[in-house]
Design a protein around this motif. Sequence first.
Motif, short mmCIF file in Angstrom:
data_model
loop_
_atom_site.label_atom_id
_atom_site.label_comp_id
_atom_site.label_asym_id
_atom_site.label_seq_id
_atom_site.Cartn_x
_atom_site.Cartn_y
_atom_site.Cartn_z
N ASN A 379 -0.75 -6.14 -2.43
CA ASN A 379 0.43 -5.94 -3.28
C ASN A 379 0.04 -5.58 -4.70
OD1 ASN A 379 1.94 -6.73 -1.05
ND2 ASN A 379 2.11 -8.85 -1.73
N VAL A 380 -0.89 -6.35 -5.28
CA VAL A 380 -1.28 -6.12 -6.67
C VAL A 380 -2.00 -4.79 -6.82
CG1 VAL A 380 -2.57 -7.05 -8.61
CG2 VAL A 380 -1.40 -8.60 -7.07
N THR A 381 -2.85 -4.45 -5.84
CA THR A 381 -3.57 -3.18 -5.91
C THR A 381 -2.60 -2.00 -5.87
OG1 THR A 381 -5.47 -4.19 -4.82
CG2 THR A 381 -5.37 -1.79 -4.84
N ALA A 382 -1.59 -2.08 -4.99
CA ALA A 382 -0.60 -1.01 -4.92
C ALA A 382 0.17 -0.90 -6.23
CB ALA A 382 0.36 -1.26 -3.76
N ALA A 383 0.55 -2.04 -6.81
CA ALA A 383 1.29 -2.02 -8.07
C ALA A 383 0.45 -1.43 -9.20
CB ALA A 383 1.73 -3.44 -8.44
N LEU A 384 -0.84 -1.80 -9.24
CA LEU A 384 -1.72 -1.27 -10.28
C LEU A 384 -1.90 0.24 -10.12
CD1 LEU A 384 -3.63 -1.72 -12.67
CD2 LEU A 384 -5.44 -2.24 -11.02
N ALA A 385 -2.07 0.70 -8.89
CA ALA A 385 -2.23 2.13 -8.66
C ALA A 385 -1.00 2.90 -9.11
CB ALA A 385 -2.51 2.39 -7.18
N ILE A 386 0.17 2.36 -8.83
CA ILE A 386 1.42 3.01 -9.26
C ILE A 386 1.50 3.06 -10.78
CG2 ILE A 386 3.93 2.70 -9.33
CD1 ILE A 386 3.72 1.65 -6.45
N MET A 387 1.14 1.96 -11.44
CA MET A 387 1.22 1.93 -12.90
C MET A 387 0.26 2.94 -13.53
SD MET A 387 0.52 -1.18 -15.61
CE MET A 387 -1.24 -0.89 -15.63
N ASN A 414 5.37 -5.39 -7.45
CA ASN A 414 4.58 -6.61 -7.32
C ASN A 414 5.43 -7.85 -7.13
OD1 ASN A 414 1.97 -7.77 -7.26
ND2 ASN A 414 2.23 -8.54 -9.34
N ASN A 415 6.74 -7.73 -7.21
CA ASN A 415 7.62 -8.87 -6.96
C ASN A 415 8.49 -8.70 -5.72
OD1 ASN A 415 7.69 -11.02 -9.36
ND2 ASN A 415 7.25 -9.01 -10.23
N ILE A 416 9.00 -7.50 -5.51
CA ILE A 416 9.91 -7.29 -4.38
C ILE A 416 9.16 -7.30 -3.05
CG2 ILE A 416 11.52 -5.66 -3.33
CD1 ILE A 416 12.36 -4.85 -6.15
N VAL A 417 7.98 -6.66 -3.02
CA VAL A 417 7.21 -6.62 -1.77
C VAL A 417 6.80 -8.03 -1.33
CG1 VAL A 417 5.09 -5.81 -0.67
CG2 VAL A 417 6.44 -4.25 -2.08
N PRO A 418 6.17 -8.86 -2.18
CA PRO A 418 5.84 -10.22 -1.72
C PRO A 418 7.07 -11.08 -1.45
CG PRO A 418 5.31 -9.95 -4.05
CD PRO A 418 5.62 -8.59 -3.52
N LEU A 419 8.19 -10.77 -2.10
CA LEU A 419 9.42 -11.51 -1.81
C LEU A 419 9.82 -11.33 -0.35
CD1 LEU A 419 11.77 -13.18 -3.04
CD2 LEU A 419 12.96 -11.00 -3.38
N VAL A 420 9.74 -10.10 0.13
CA VAL A 420 10.02 -9.84 1.54
C VAL A 420 8.98 -10.53 2.43
CG1 VAL A 420 10.20 -8.02 3.29
CG2 VAL A 420 11.16 -7.65 1.01
N GLN A 421 7.73 -10.52 2.02
CA GLN A 421 6.66 -11.10 2.83
C GLN A 421 6.82 -12.61 2.99
OE1 GLN A 421 3.33 -9.67 0.54
NE2 GLN A 421 3.02 -7.88 1.87
N VAL A 422 7.08 -13.34 1.91
CA VAL A 422 7.21 -14.79 2.03
C VAL A 422 8.47 -15.15 2.81
CG1 VAL A 422 5.92 -15.25 -0.08
CG2 VAL A 422 8.41 -15.07 -0.19
N GLY A 423 9.50 -14.31 2.72
CA GLY A 423 10.70 -14.59 3.50
C GLY A 423 10.46 -14.45 4.98
#
Length: 492
Positions: A379-387, A414-423
């Motif tokens: 998740n964090v790697t994808a968010a960093l690449a986008i930024m 970095n917030n919406i993707v893990p939100l779906v994952q923990v759910g």
Amino acid sequence: MTLTAPARPTPASTDHRAGLARGGLAGMAAAGFSGAAGVGVTWLVARALGVDQAGAFFAATAGFALAAGVVRLGTQTGLVYWLAQLRVREQTHLLGACLRIGLTPVAVAATVLAAVLWFVAPAPLDSLALFLPLAALSDASLAATRGYRQLAPTFVLERLARPAMQLLAIGALAVAAVSAPGAYAAAWVGPYLPVAILAGYALRRAYLAGPTPPRRPGHRAYLALRARFWRYTGPRSVASVAQLALQRVDVLLVATLGGLRAAAVYAVAGRFVVLGQLANQGISQSVQPRLAEALSAGDRQAANQMYQAATGWLVLVTWPLHLMVITYAPVYLGLFGDEYLAGGPVVVVLASAMLVATGCGMVDMVLSMAGRTRWNLGNVTAALAIMVALDLALIPPFGAVGAAIGLAAAVLVNNIVPLVQVGRALGVHPFGAGTVAAAGLAVACFGVLPQVLAATAGTGPAALLTAVILALAAYVAGVWRMRDTLALDTFR
């Protein structure tokens, strides 16, 4: 994502939530002081130095923070997780080995990188590098104390003592009319020395206060623990660097692609974001050991209740700030000088993204405490690449606003993707009744009301003061009426 209704509290979960309330309240108070001190440092630097020299200071401290994040090797999460796991499993004879496994590589990595930066980094980052081992070991030691459920060392040393010493030292330079960025950088980094010494002492006391190990682990047990520790912490190590890069590398990119003046405007305009992040960290650091223990014991009900209660408190504290800076961005930026008024669009973009981020709660920490560090890394790697991609494309034509768009996009991912994952994976989510109530109350009092007043009375300082008084009065009244829904009764 599966949304599950919160179950009725059991005695055990109520005790969890009460402990969380005590730690969360202390964490938010300490984070509030740390954030205020950070804003004070930013204000003093912006006023005492020219825009270009202030940009050099912000770029150097951002580089130092990024380097410190690299050499921590993810142990801020790994030590909390594994110390909590070993205590829950009553494997106390492995605690000392766990500390050696986590702290020794940090000391080696920090020393090596400090030597490299001393020779290759530009001023003033080269002189800051000497304090890199102190910063890394201080953070790792404080993380270990949290693994023992001892939060006071983190709050006192990291959130109170170090920011206070930085503020006083930089304030003294500003009063003396010193104009060298290197002097301000040295004043900012110097407090890491006493804090590192005291953090080591606090960890030693926490270790000695625990049960005496009945035996030292054998070599085979040590190697097995080391393999498990770094199998968990390794992905988190890379993820923590990427997470820190999300917070720091944009300033460096703006300085490189847009110039030091644009970097100073961007750093000042986004300073309020740190206040929200510190509040998040203050609550998260209280939740971490308890959440790790609950998930390790398979108590998803307690974990869900802690996650929802903590998110409601986070929204209650941070949304008023983000909503007010959207309406009164010119007043906020004017505090730092007229040169920074161009950062108004930056404030609006970042504040809007932070409303979403804080509404998701400490979702990445929930994912890590459940053992999903590889997911967190992705998740964090994808968010960093986008930024970085958006920054490279948008900073040259749009300057600081382009960087704000890149950071906002990364924050959302970095917030919406893990939100779906923990759910889906854990069956937990942050949208309890308290979270919804806190969000609605904040929007009504600090979103709608100030917008109405701004449309009728303008956005000057007098209008801002009036809006703050009216909004705060309505907010306090609403919080009191909904105190049970907001789980504020647990603070008693």
